[in-house]
Scaffold this motif. Structure first.
Motif, mmCIF file in Angstrom:
data_model
loop_
_atom_site.group_PDB
_atom_site.id
_atom_site.type_symbol
_atom_site.label_atom_id
_atom_site.label_comp_id
_atom_site.label_asym_id
_atom_site.label_seq_id
_atom_site.Cartn_x
_atom_site.Cartn_y
_atom_site.Cartn_z
ATOM 1 N N HIS A 1 1.045 -1.130 -0.001
ATOM 2 C CA HIS A 1 -0.283 -0.092 0.194
ATOM 3 C C HIS A 1 0.823 1.395 -0.024
ATOM 4 O O HIS A 1 -0.005 2.223 -0.368
ATOM 5 C CB HIS A 1 -0.922 0.066 1.267
ATOM 6 N N LEU B 1 2.052 -0.110 -6.732
ATOM 7 C CA LEU B 1 0.418 0.694 -7.085
ATOM 8 C C LEU B 1 0.782 1.209 -8.476
ATOM 9 O O LEU B 1 -1.204 0.938 -8.756
ATOM 10 C CB LEU B 1 0.485 1.948 -6.181
ATOM 11 N N TRP C 1 -0.988 -2.019 -10.454
ATOM 12 C CA TRP C 1 -1.098 -2.628 -9.811
ATOM 13 C C TRP C 1 -2.747 -2.225 -10.042
ATOM 14 O O TRP C 1 -4.021 -2.672 -10.764
ATOM 15 C CB TRP C 1 -1.726 -2.370 -8.573
ATOM 16 N N HIS C 2 -2.558 -0.751 -10.349
ATOM 17 C CA HIS C 2 -3.999 0.548 -10.964
ATOM 18 C C HIS C 2 -4.034 -0.180 -12.896
ATOM 19 O O HIS C 2 -5.605 0.116 -12.412
ATOM 20 C CB HIS C 2 -3.783 2.049 -10.931
ATOM 21 N N GLU D 1 -9.537 -3.160 -3.949
ATOM 22 C CA GLU D 1 -8.666 -2.363 -3.228
ATOM 23 C C GLU D 1 -8.204 -3.152 -2.159
ATOM 24 O O GLU D 1 -7.892 -5.053 -2.374
ATOM 25 C CB GLU D 1 -10.342 -2.530 -2.102
ATOM 26 N N VAL D 2 -7.382 -2.653 -1.328
ATOM 27 C CA VAL D 2 -6.037 -3.369 -0.554
ATOM 28 C C VAL D 2 -6.869 -3.204 0.691
ATOM 29 O O VAL D 2 -6.710 -2.441 1.280
ATOM 30 C CB VAL D 2 -4.992 -2.740 -0.670
ATOM 31 N N VAL E 1 -6.857 1.160 -4.407
ATOM 32 C CA VAL E 1 -5.333 0.588 -4.513
ATOM 33 C C VAL E 1 -5.465 2.753 -5.321
ATOM 34 O O VAL E 1 -4.710 3.687 -5.281
ATOM 35 C CB VAL E 1 -5.002 0.505 -6.538
ATOM 36 N N LEU F 1 -4.275 4.900 -2.807
ATOM 37 C CA LEU F 1 -2.917 5.134 -1.709
ATOM 38 C C LEU F 1 -2.433 5.172 -3.140
ATOM 39 O O LEU F 1 -1.137 6.080 -3.162
ATOM 40 C CB LEU F 1 -2.647 3.299 -2.067
ATOM 41 N N LEU F 2 -1.751 5.250 -4.054
ATOM 42 C CA LEU F 2 -1.927 5.621 -5.551
ATOM 43 C C LEU F 2 -1.568 6.858 -5.776
ATOM 44 O O LEU F 2 -0.365 7.627 -5.935
ATOM 45 C CB LEU F 2 -1.531 4.622 -6.957
#
Length: 198
Positions: free
Chosen positions: A150, A156, A159-160, A167-168, A174, A177-178
């Motif tokens: 995270h 991130l 992953w995005h 969701e983490v 995500v 968080l990014l």
């Protein structure tokens, strides 16, 4: 297991994510897992492609999406003390339980001569399980979600790409968080591409 790769692959826009919508049709009640790949030794692109192929060759697992490739500085070491990393994130569906997925991840690392001599040391291949469904676990052998995912832009960002609405568990979206950590140091390699297994 195929580890061959064409170093002259055609460019792909960083925003383009390869997907196979029906990749899990042969699995019964599969679970979603997110796996991060990284390499900073040897032929980095070929190694990442080999890891993607090895994941697809795993019984009970199908690769659903592969992110674009990003180049990043090594984490936790002096600047310029190691080669840069190529990083990507893979979305899979699997019937394997988390412990078996971890064993397979370690086996793939070992197949590419991963050495664990030092923390944050250079490595031919990292295969890290970022998340498995919505499972939360404090097991020291496999903490879920990954305890530092995270807060790391190099995780991130790709992953995005593969799962914008992800969701983490325990940490939030995500995308949010990014936005908090930013994209600094995560360089898109639009001249490189990882292929989805056929």
């Amino acid at each position: 297991m195929s580890t061959s790769s064409d170093p002259t692959v055609q460019p792909v826009p960083a925003a383009v994510v390869q997907q196979v919508d029906a990749a899990d049709v042969t699995l019964s009640n599969p679970k979603r897992a997110v796996i991060a790949l990284g390499s900073n030794l040897g032929n980095r692109l070929e190694t990442l492609q080999g890891a993607v192929d090895a994941l697809e060759d795993t019984p009970g697992l199908r690769v659903k999406a592969v992110s674009p490739v990003y180049e990043t500085q090594p984490w936790g070491v002096e600047p310029q003390s190691q080669p840069t990393y190529f990083n990507a994130v893979v979305l899979v569906k699997t019937t394997l339980p988390p412990s078996s997925l971890l064993e397979r991840s370690h086996a793939i690392e070992e197949a590419f001569q991963r050495v664990r001599d030092e923390r944050f040391g250079p490595r031919t291949l990292d295969v890290d399980i970022l998340a498995y469904q919505d499972v939360r676990s404090d097991d020291p052998r496999l903490t879920l979600p990954h305890p530092r995912a995270h807060e790391r832009a190099f995780v991130l960002v790709p992953w995005h790409d593969v799962e914008p609405g992800a969701e983490v568990p325990g940490h939030g979206a995500v995308a949010e968080l990014l936005a908090a950590v930013g994209r600094s140091g995560v360089v898109p390699r639009t001249d490189l591409e990882l292929r989805l297994p056929e």
